[in-house]
Design a protein around this motif. Structure first.
Motif, PDB file in Angstrom:
ATOM      1  N   LEU A  12      14.662 152.037   9.861  1.00 41.05           N
ATOM      2  CA  LEU A  12      15.934 152.703  10.138  1.00 41.05           C
ATOM      3  C   LEU A  12      15.663 154.156  10.515  1.00 41.05           C
ATOM      4  O   LEU A  12      15.636 155.036   9.658  1.00 41.05           O
ATOM      5  N   PRO A  13      15.469 154.439  11.809  1.00 41.28           N
ATOM      6  CA  PRO A  13      15.263 155.827  12.238  1.00 41.28           C
ATOM      7  C   PRO A  13      16.549 156.644  12.007  1.00 41.28           C
ATOM      8  O   PRO A  13      17.614 156.280  12.485  1.00 41.28           O
ATOM      9  N   VAL A  14      16.437 157.714  11.234  1.00 35.83           N
ATOM     10  CA  VAL A  14      17.583 158.562  10.919  1.00 35.83           C
ATOM     11  C   VAL A  14      17.389 159.921  11.566  1.00 35.83           C
ATOM     12  O   VAL A  14      16.401 160.594  11.292  1.00 35.83           O
ATOM     13  N   THR A  15      18.315 160.304  12.441  1.00 32.96           N
ATOM     14  CA  THR A  15      18.226 161.635  13.055  1.00 32.96           C
ATOM     15  C   THR A  15      18.868 162.689  12.175  1.00 32.96           C
ATOM     16  O   THR A  15      18.387 163.823  12.097  1.00 32.96           O
ATOM     17  N   GLU A  16      19.975 162.320  11.513  1.00 32.72           N
ATOM     18  CA  GLU A  16      20.615 163.256  10.589  1.00 32.72           C
ATOM     19  C   GLU A  16      21.178 162.497   9.400  1.00 32.72           C
ATOM     20  O   GLU A  16      21.846 161.477   9.565  1.00 32.72           O
ATOM     21  N   LEU A  17      20.904 163.011   8.215  1.00 30.71           N
ATOM     22  CA  LEU A  17      21.447 162.461   6.983  1.00 30.71           C
ATOM     23  C   LEU A  17      22.319 163.540   6.359  1.00 30.71           C
ATOM     24  O   LEU A  17      21.856 164.658   6.109  1.00 30.71           O
ATOM     25  N   VAL A  18      23.588 163.222   6.139  1.00 32.77           N
ATOM     26  CA  VAL A  18      24.529 164.188   5.581  1.00 32.77           C
ATOM     27  C   VAL A  18      24.859 163.786   4.148  1.00 32.77           C
ATOM     28  O   VAL A  18      25.299 162.662   3.902  1.00 32.77           O
TER      29      VAL A  18
END
Length: 406
Positions: A12-18
């Motif tokens: 699961l490539p995550v560019t932004e985690l908030v």
């Protein structure tokens, strides 16, 4: 969870985690450690923290819900006042579980509506207990939602270790409702693989029984592996006596969380501390990554144990009951896989608790003392007029600040 996202970035490539939390101090501590974990593992995604829910969910592909209305103090009460009536005190089942549902459902539905306004295509993955009732509330309101619990993945990892195989080789015949499930088969290689549950019980029954805190004889007589939560049903009175004589789990968790937050404040800490393993929720990150990846179409296992609509899978339940079974998961959501006929020994309890969940959801959505009373009367861990009346009074007394209608 952060550790899982960092380790499983190829899945699961995550560019932004908030990270969203109304508690600013906790948010700062967790956010700092989260960034250090990503940096240590070479993850290129950014981590943002905010107390603004609308800003946090804006543009999200998936929203993962983990929340506790009233915090650990509310959990402490949920685990305590039911014992005064001789009923089990537990935060996800029985009277305590109903109290949590009443507090939680309106808050989750408000969050989900705000997600839908901001980004109607986002998937909502619900970890918030009681998962079955909360997921049903979300689905009934038309949200793109799937419920997830770590019981199944915990069994998968435990059984794989006992059998000396990789977790990917173990497929569970997992059936029931959230926190009311049985492993009726353990198959190697996939849904149609060889069932090795009899061998597992014969060779490792003592180890499995110890984990469940149930006698080995129960597993031998049933020929299945019940979830830990069945202990509240199968040994209710013994559990009540046990809970009356020891500190609550809520008190243990609160002390642990205080210590963990102090550790998170150490700027040199850049990995998941070992103490976190005692907090509960083992393997949640792996399950969450797998589910999110499948829902978003980028990977993940095609078959996963989730909470979703019954849709005829268990013919003795309504189609809109939320069950916990293996399902085919993809961008269109979760579709339950076929399930073998369920033994009446389990089907009866499943149907009973489903009826309770129907009434619990009505109480959460519409309020009213009588609806609370009826839900408690229907619950197999309560079921008596005197108990239901007494528990209703206590539930309302301890939760008025969180119930708009009370």
């Amino acid at each position: 969870m952060i550790d899982g996202f960092a380790r499983l970035r190829d899945t699961l490539p995550v560019t932004e985690l908030v990270l969203v939390d109304p508690a600013a101090e906790r948010l700062e501590l967790v956010g700092g450690l989260a960034r250090r974990i990503f940096a240590r593992q070479g993850h290129e995604g950014t981590i943002t923290t905010t107390s603004d829910l609308d800003a946090g969910v804006d543009g999200a592909d998936a929203v993962l819900l983990q929340l506790r209305v009233g915090g650990q103090a509310a959990r402490e009460r949920d685990e305590t006042w039911p014992l005064e009536c001789g009923c089990v005190g537990q935060e996800t089942t029985g009277a305590g579980g109903l109290a949590k549902a009443l507090r939680t459902v309106p808050v989750v539905l408000d969050i989900a509506e705000r997600v839908r306004r901001t980004n109607p295509d986002a998937w909502i993955i619900d970890f918030t207990n009681p998962v079955g009732i909360v997921t049903r509330a979300l689905l009934r309101a038309g949200h793109k939602a799937v419920g997830l619990c770590n019981v199944a993945i915990g069994f998968q990892r435990k059984f794989a270790a006992l059998l000396g195989v990789s977790p990917a080789e173990v497929h569970l015949d997992h059936v029931g409702l959230n926190h009311l499930t049985w492993e009726t088969g353990v198959r190697l290689g996939g849904p149609g693989g060889e069932d090795v549950l009899p061998r597992l019980l014969a060779e490792h029954g003592d180890a499995v029984a110890d984990d469940l805190r149930l006698p080995r004889s129960v597993l031998d007589r049933l020929g299945v592996v019940p979830s830990y939560y069945l202990r509240y049903f199968y040994a209710h009175d013994a559990v009540v006596e046990e809970l009356r004589t020891k500190p609550s789990r809520a008190a243990e968790v609160a002390a642990m969380e205080k210590q963990l937050l102090e550790m998170y404040g150490d700027s040199a800490l850049d990995e998941k501390p070992a103490l976190l393993g005692k907090r509960g929720g083992a393997f949640y990150s792996e399950a969450a990554v797998d589910l999110a990846a499948a829902l978003l179409g980028g990977g993940g296992s095609p078959h996963q144990v989730v909470n979703t609509y019954n849709r005829g899978t268990l013919p003795f339940l309504p189609d809109d009951a939320v069950i916990e079974v293996p399902a085919a998961v993809g961008p269109q959501g979760a579709a339950p896989l076929p399930v073998a006929p369920v033994d009446p020994l389990y089907a009866g309890l499943i149907a009973n608790v489903t009826a309770y969940e129907d009434l619990a959801l009505e109480a959460a959505l519409r309020g009213g003392r009588e609806r609370v009373f009826k839900a408690l009367l229907a619950h197999p861990l309560v079921g008596q007029l005197e108990y239901a009346d007494g528990l209703t009074d206590r539930l309302l007394a301890h939760n008025r600040e969180h119930l708009a209608w009370a």
